[in-house]
Design an enzyme around this catalytic site. Sequence first.
Site, PDB file in Angstrom:
ATOM      1  N   GLY A 285     -38.535  54.621  28.886  1.00  0.00           N
ATOM      2  CA  GLY A 285     -38.142  54.151  27.445  1.00  0.00           C
ATOM      3  C   GLY A 285     -37.220  53.364  27.329  1.00  0.00           C
TER       4      GLY A 285
ATOM      5  CD  GLU B 261     -39.916  61.812  26.555  1.00  0.00           C
ATOM      6  OE1 GLU B 261     -41.106  62.040  26.000  1.00  0.00           O
ATOM      7  OE2 GLU B 261     -39.847  60.789  26.862  1.00  0.00           O
TER       8      GLU B 261
ATOM      9  CD  GLU C 124     -43.953  59.282  33.419  1.00  0.00           C
ATOM     10  OE1 GLU C 124     -44.335  58.389  32.937  1.00  0.00           O
ATOM     11  OE2 GLU C 124     -43.457  60.314  32.946  1.00  0.00           O
TER      12      GLU C 124
ATOM     13  N   GLY D 182     -46.099  54.964  28.163  1.00  0.00           N
ATOM     14  CA  GLY D 182     -45.401  55.445  26.864  1.00  0.00           C
ATOM     15  C   GLY D 182     -45.631  54.460  25.900  1.00  0.00           C
ATOM     16  N   GLY D 183     -44.537  53.800  25.475  1.00  0.00           N
ATOM     17  CA  GLY D 183     -44.280  53.123  24.411  1.00  0.00           C
ATOM     18  C   GLY D 183     -45.568  52.022  24.316  1.00  0.00           C
TER      19      GLY D 183
ATOM     20  CG  HIS E 182     -43.192  63.558  29.943  1.00  0.00           C
ATOM     21  ND1 HIS E 182     -41.847  63.125  29.485  1.00  0.00           N
ATOM     22  CD2 HIS E 182     -43.699  62.088  30.095  1.00  0.00           C
ATOM     23  CE1 HIS E 182     -41.802  61.847  29.496  1.00  0.00           C
ATOM     24  NE2 HIS E 182     -42.706  61.212  29.825  1.00  0.00           N
TER      25      HIS E 182
ATOM     26  CG  ASN F 292     -46.928  60.637  26.935  1.00  0.00           C
ATOM     27  OD1 ASN F 292     -47.137  61.184  26.027  1.00  0.00           O
ATOM     28  ND2 ASN F 292     -45.708  60.864  27.698  1.00  0.00           N
ATOM     29  CD1 TRP F 293     -50.591  56.989  22.973  1.00  0.00           C
ATOM     30  CD2 TRP F 293     -51.655  57.373  20.791  1.00  0.00           C
ATOM     31  NE1 TRP F 293     -52.005  56.277  22.756  1.00  0.00           N
ATOM     32  CE2 TRP F 293     -52.331  56.414  21.414  1.00  0.00           C
ATOM     33  CE3 TRP F 293     -51.704  58.084  19.466  1.00  0.00           C
ATOM     34  CZ2 TRP F 293     -53.432  55.762  20.620  1.00  0.00           C
ATOM     35  CZ3 TRP F 293     -52.802  57.541  18.935  1.00  0.00           C
ATOM     36  CH2 TRP F 293     -53.627  56.242  19.388  1.00  0.00           C
ATOM     37  CE  LYS F 294     -42.993  58.966  26.360  1.00  0.00           C
ATOM     38  NZ  LYS F 294     -41.632  58.485  26.981  1.00  0.00           N
TER      39      LYS F 294
ATOM     40  CB  SER G  19     -39.883  50.508  31.472  1.00  0.00           C
ATOM     41  OG  SER G  19     -38.772  51.350  30.600  1.00  0.00           O
TER      42      SER G  19
HETATM   43  P1  PGA Z   1     -42.401  54.393  28.561  1.00  0.00           P
HETATM   44  O1  PGA Z   1     -42.717  55.963  28.758  1.00  0.00           O
HETATM   45  O2  PGA Z   1     -43.429  53.615  29.189  1.00  0.00           O
HETATM   46  O3  PGA Z   1     -42.353  54.288  27.149  1.00  0.00           O
HETATM   47  O4  PGA Z   1     -41.298  54.290  29.383  1.00  0.00           O
HETATM   48  C1  PGA Z   1     -43.381  56.547  29.738  1.00  0.00           C
HETATM   49  C2  PGA Z   1     -43.462  58.011  29.809  1.00  0.00           C
HETATM   50  O5  PGA Z   1     -42.763  58.759  29.438  1.00  0.00           O
HETATM   51  O6  PGA Z   1     -44.664  58.557  30.436  1.00  0.00           O
END
Ligand code: PGA
Length: 252
Positions: free
Chosen positions: A173, A99, A167, A233-234, A97, A11-13, A212
């Site tokens: 994050g 967010e 999640e 994510g990251g 998600h 997930n590149w956001k 994470s």
């Molecule tokens: P993260 O994000 O790996 O940076 O914690 C995961 C996500 O939001 O899907």
Amino acid sequence: MTERKKLVAGNWKMNGSRASADEIRAMIQGAEALRSQVEMAICPPAVLAGLAGDLVSGSALGLGGQDCHAEPAGAFTGDISAEMWADVGARYVLVGHSERRTAYGETSETVRAKAGAVLRAGLQPIICLGERLSEREAGETLSVIAEQLERSTPVPDETGGIVIAYEPVWAIGTGLTPTLAQVAEAHGRLRQALRARLGARGEGVRILYGGSVKPDNAAGLMSTPDVDGALVGGASLKAADFLAIARACAGR
Ligand code: PGA
């Protein structure tokens, strides 16, 4: 026991640019080498979908959207439909998600409508859910996630495939992750809820862990019972890290 091929989705956001094409090429190469063991996909921002869709076309690397509207088309300024994701070659769309749930006020009912739209377009929704820190501290994790699953998940027809991503909000994050025992407990509860909702088909639904996930913790997380892959994510922005996680997922 039902075989569930593991899935590692990135997930590149709101990150990446056209210059990310080199990373995507490297990810395609890595995905080819792992294709028999693990499925891989990237979910770039929508403006990169055309570029990414062309690059991954015919390869072992799948494409996914980060969100969609529930309607197929219409006067919804700024939105993108599941059918549009299908048109650029996507296989998956993330829905719900944390967010989006937090920053855009999406309810589980909205998420369920979006997941239904993804199935309607012939794609797989990756339905995200997870508890907040206050809910974990109050001992409510298992009831919260079971309720989110119940309310966010459509009952797919025979051909529809859904994916769940567990999640924990506090792990996204932050560099924090639940213990492996806590992950196993949560995934076990979600499996039970899937069986209750979908019957025998609930056994075939993949449950990804997200929050994470990094190259150095992936092996432990990915060998935990009922963990069928990762939503990253990251660490999905760099091919080297993303591929290291996928290799850990493949048991290499
Ligand atoms: P993260 O994000 O790996 O940076 O914690 C995961 C996500 O939001 O899907």
